[in-house]
Every structure is written in structure tokens, then in C-alpha cells.
Design a protein around this motif. Structure first.
Motif, PDB file in Angstrom:
ATOM      1  N   VAL A 109      40.898  51.590  39.533  1.00  0.00           N
ATOM      2  CA  VAL A 109      40.104  50.375  39.326  1.00  0.00           C
ATOM      3  C   VAL A 109      39.850  49.621  40.621  1.00  0.00           C
ATOM      4  CG1 VAL A 109      40.976  50.135  36.981  1.00  0.00           C
ATOM      5  CG2 VAL A 109      42.103  48.900  38.841  1.00  0.00           C
ATOM      6  N   ALA A 110      40.488  50.022  41.707  1.00  0.00           N
ATOM      7  CA  ALA A 110      40.248  49.357  42.990  1.00  0.00           C
ATOM      8  C   ALA A 110      38.782  49.463  43.396  1.00  0.00           C
ATOM      9  CB  ALA A 110      41.143  49.954  44.071  1.00  0.00           C
ATOM     10  N   ARG A 111      38.115  50.492  42.886  1.00  0.00           N
ATOM     11  CA  ARG A 111      36.695  50.660  43.201  1.00  0.00           C
ATOM     12  C   ARG A 111      35.847  49.561  42.584  1.00  0.00           C
ATOM     13  NH1 ARG A 111      36.082  56.754  41.216  1.00  0.00           N
ATOM     14  NH2 ARG A 111      37.517  55.869  39.675  1.00  0.00           N
ATOM     15  N   VAL A 112      36.345  48.984  41.476  1.00  0.00           N
ATOM     16  CA  VAL A 112      35.613  47.884  40.839  1.00  0.00           C
ATOM     17  C   VAL A 112      35.738  46.615  41.680  1.00  0.00           C
ATOM     18  CG1 VAL A 112      35.404  46.495  38.731  1.00  0.00           C
ATOM     19  CG2 VAL A 112      36.019  48.918  38.588  1.00  0.00           C
ATOM     20  N   GLY A 113      36.872  46.472  42.345  1.00  0.00           N
ATOM     21  CA  GLY A 113      37.109  45.294  43.174  1.00  0.00           C
ATOM     22  C   GLY A 113      38.588  45.003  43.278  1.00  0.00           C
ATOM     23  N   ARG A 114      39.034  44.562  44.453  1.00  0.00           N
ATOM     24  CA  ARG A 114      40.461  44.308  44.670  1.00  0.00           C
ATOM     25  C   ARG A 114      40.975  43.197  43.766  1.00  0.00           C
ATOM     26  NH1 ARG A 114      43.269  40.854  47.911  1.00  0.00           N
ATOM     27  NH2 ARG A 114      41.343  40.067  48.843  1.00  0.00           N
ATOM     28  N   HIS A 115      40.167  42.149  43.614  1.00  0.00           N
ATOM     29  CA  HIS A 115      40.597  41.030  42.787  1.00  0.00           C
ATOM     30  C   HIS A 115      40.709  41.447  41.312  1.00  0.00           C
ATOM     31  CE1 HIS A 115      40.541  38.113  45.997  1.00  0.00           C
ATOM     32  NE2 HIS A 115      39.302  38.456  46.324  1.00  0.00           N
ATOM     33  N   PHE A 116      39.787  42.276  40.883  1.00  0.00           N
ATOM     34  CA  PHE A 116      39.853  42.754  39.509  1.00  0.00           C
ATOM     35  C   PHE A 116      41.090  43.613  39.302  1.00  0.00           C
ATOM     36  CE2 PHE A 116      38.934  46.172  36.418  1.00  0.00           C
ATOM     37  CZ  PHE A 116      38.826  45.394  35.279  1.00  0.00           C
ATOM     38  N   ALA A 117      41.410  44.461  40.271  1.00  0.00           N
ATOM     39  CA  ALA A 117      42.585  45.321  40.169  1.00  0.00           C
ATOM     40  C   ALA A 117      43.860  44.480  40.084  1.00  0.00           C
ATOM     41  CB  ALA A 117      42.651  46.267  41.363  1.00  0.00           C
ATOM     42  N   LEU A 118      43.918  43.418  40.901  1.00  0.00           N
ATOM     43  CA  LEU A 118      45.092  42.546  40.884  1.00  0.00           C
ATOM     44  C   LEU A 118      45.198  41.803  39.560  1.00  0.00           C
ATOM     45  CD1 LEU A 118      47.498  41.252  42.301  1.00  0.00           C
ATOM     46  CD2 LEU A 118      45.930  39.544  43.273  1.00  0.00           C
ATOM     47  N   ALA A 119      44.077  41.317  39.054  1.00  0.00           N
ATOM     48  CA  ALA A 119      44.075  40.613  37.776  1.00  0.00           C
ATOM     49  C   ALA A 119      44.510  41.533  36.648  1.00  0.00           C
ATOM     50  CB  ALA A 119      42.681  40.047  37.487  1.00  0.00           C
ATOM     51  N   LEU A 120      44.057  42.786  36.710  1.00  0.00           N
ATOM     52  CA  LEU A 120      44.417  43.753  35.678  1.00  0.00           C
ATOM     53  C   LEU A 120      45.902  44.079  35.735  1.00  0.00           C
ATOM     54  CD1 LEU A 120      43.371  45.559  33.413  1.00  0.00           C
ATOM     55  CD2 LEU A 120      42.891  47.312  35.123  1.00  0.00           C
ATOM     56  N   GLU A 121      46.425  44.283  36.935  1.00  0.00           N
ATOM     57  CA  GLU A 121      47.843  44.586  37.081  1.00  0.00           C
ATOM     58  C   GLU A 121      48.699  43.397  36.653  1.00  0.00           C
ATOM     59  OE1 GLU A 121      50.676  46.998  40.243  1.00  0.00           O
ATOM     60  OE2 GLU A 121      49.049  45.757  41.011  1.00  0.00           O
ATOM     61  N   THR A 122      48.236  42.185  36.944  1.00  0.00           N
ATOM     62  CA  THR A 122      48.944  40.982  36.508  1.00  0.00           C
ATOM     63  C   THR A 122      49.022  40.934  34.993  1.00  0.00           C
ATOM     64  OG1 THR A 122      48.202  39.748  38.460  1.00  0.00           O
ATOM     65  CG2 THR A 122      48.978  38.464  36.578  1.00  0.00           C
ATOM     66  N   ARG A 123      47.893  41.213  34.349  1.00  0.00           N
ATOM     67  CA  ARG A 123      47.874  41.206  32.883  1.00  0.00           C
ATOM     68  C   ARG A 123      48.832  42.250  32.323  1.00  0.00           C
ATOM     69  NH1 ARG A 123      42.378  41.578  29.287  1.00  0.00           N
ATOM     70  NH2 ARG A 123      42.123  39.523  30.222  1.00  0.00           N
ATOM     71  N   VAL A 124      48.877  43.409  32.964  1.00  0.00           N
ATOM     72  CA  VAL A 124      49.757  44.479  32.498  1.00  0.00           C
ATOM     73  C   VAL A 124      51.218  44.044  32.572  1.00  0.00           C
ATOM     74  CG1 VAL A 124      50.660  46.766  33.057  1.00  0.00           C
ATOM     75  CG2 VAL A 124      48.196  46.387  32.966  1.00  0.00           C
ATOM     76  N   PHE A 125      51.630  43.481  33.704  1.00  0.00           N
ATOM     77  CA  PHE A 125      53.038  43.104  33.845  1.00  0.00           C
ATOM     78  C   PHE A 125      53.407  41.925  32.960  1.00  0.00           C
ATOM     79  CE2 PHE A 125      53.332  45.982  37.403  1.00  0.00           C
ATOM     80  CZ  PHE A 125      54.645  46.398  37.306  1.00  0.00           C
ATOM     81  N   LYS A 126      52.478  41.036  32.719  1.00  0.00           N
ATOM     82  CA  LYS A 126      52.750  39.961  31.759  1.00  0.00           C
ATOM     83  C   LYS A 126      52.928  40.550  30.369  1.00  0.00           C
ATOM     84  CE  LYS A 126      50.625  35.997  34.086  1.00  0.00           C
ATOM     85  NZ  LYS A 126      49.576  34.952  34.023  1.00  0.00           N
TER      86      LYS A 126
END
Length: 201
Positions: free
Chosen positions: A58-75
Motif C-alpha cells: 500500500v506504500a504505492r498509494v501513499g506513505r500517509h495512507f500506509a501509516l494510517a492503515l497500519e495505525t488502524r490495524v494495530f488499534k
């Protein structure tokens, strides 16, 4: 827009995969074996492997999106594990279960390293620390400490959640036989907290 639709589809797909992996967490709430090594439960390596692949993809979609997605996963992961302790899934559990969960959380934290996402696991980690590491006598001091206050030792610890966990925690038979019920972690913490509240009124 096309980008928004793509992001929504990714969120849905990742969420479904995380749910599937977490469904494999087969915790034995009472009477299970204590961890004999630092090897986490079998679902944890699967989760970490998927996260590594997912973040790269998903880094190809955007770094901020990847971070937001990973944050949601860990929450989501933290909420699932914490929910097992304070939700309706289990009404009691013992030190073996908490020790197993602590090994799993440690593996996830090792994956995160110094990432700010480690804060997602902090509430669960602090509850595990109190129940597994702190001796019962420390409950007196703990009840006097500010909980959930930035800068405090247990800055992510919720007192209500802690009371729920302590009320469901089953001491080992040897410990229960050696000490009267009034000396349990829950009794000590609640009695001290009530005394402190009364003194303030």
C-alpha cells in the motif's frame, strides 16, 4: 473519486484479513500452559508477515495512507486482545493466559521497534505489567498514583479496565491458599481507591 474508492477497498480487504488472522488466536483462558520460551502464539508471526507485505504493497498509494492503515490495524489488534480481557468472551483467566498474551504483545512491540505506533499497545501492556509484574503489595502505592495522566508511570492505564481485569484474574491455587481474600490485588486496589476518594470528599 477513484483514489477514495481504492482506499476504501484496501481498508475493507485488510480489515477482513486481520479479522481472519485474529480468529486463529486460540487462548486458553484458564488452566493453559505457561510459556516456556519467548516464542509467541502461532497467529502472531502470520500477523507480522502479513503486515510487512501489506505495508510494502500500500506504500504505492501513499506513505500517509500506509501509516494510517497500519495505525488502524494495530488499534484493531490491541482492541481485540484487550476486549478479550474486559469483554464478555471470558469471565475469568489466570496468569498462564496473561503470560502468553504478554509474550505475544512483546513480539508485536519488537516488530514496531521505536515506531510511534507502539502507543496502540500501551493500555494492554500496562495492564499486563500491573497484574504480572507488580506484587500485590504494590496495589497500595498504585492506587495513590495518577492513572491515565500524561507523564505518569501508567499514563495509558484506565482504572475501570484495571478493576475489571483484576476482578477476573484467578490467582494460582498456591498463592490463593497462602493469602486471605482481603489481600488480593483487587481488594487492595479498591479499598485504597475508596479511601482516597473519601478523603477528597
Amino acid at each position: 473519486s477513484t483514489l477514495a474508492a481504492t482506499e476504501d477497498a484496501i481498508h475493507a480487504a485488510v480489515g477482513a484479513k486481520i479479522d481472519m488472522i485474529l480468529s486463529l488466536a486460540d487462548y486458553v483462558w484458564v488452566g493453559g500452559p505457561h510459556p516456556t520460551s519467548d516464542q509467541p502464539s502461532s497467529y502472531v508471526p502470520d500477523l507480522i508477515a502479513y503486515l510487512e507485505t501489506m505495508v510494502d504493497s500500500v506504500a504505492r498509494v501513499g506513505r500517509h495512507f500506509a501509516l494510517a492503515l497500519e495505525t488502524r490495524v494495530f488499534k484493531r489488534v490491541a482492541a481485540d486482545l484487550l476486549g478479550g480481557l474486559i469483554g464478555s468472551q471470558a469471565t475469568s483467566f489466570d496468569a498462564a493466559l496473561l503470560a502468553t498474551m504478554a509474550v505475544d504483545v512483546a513480539a508485536l512491540q519488537a516488530y514496531l521497534g521505536d515506531s510511534p505506533l507502539a502507543y496502540c499497545l500501551a493500555p494492554l501492556q500496562q495492564i499486563l505489567d500491573v497484574v504480572l509484574v507488580e506484587p500485590p503489595s504494590a496495589m497500595l502505592a498504585l492506587a495513590d498514583q495518577p492513572l491515565g495522566v500524561p507523564g505518569s508511570r501508567y499514563d495509558q492505564l484506565d482504572a475501570t479496565m484495571l478493576v475489571t481485569v483484576l476482578s477476573r484474574f484467578v490467582d494460582p491455587p498456591s498463592a490463593a491458599a497462602a493469602a486471605p481474600p482481603s489481600s488480593s490485588r483487587l481488594a487492595i486496589f479498591k479499598s485504597k481507591s475508596k479511601a482516597k476518594a473519601k478523603a477528597r470528599s
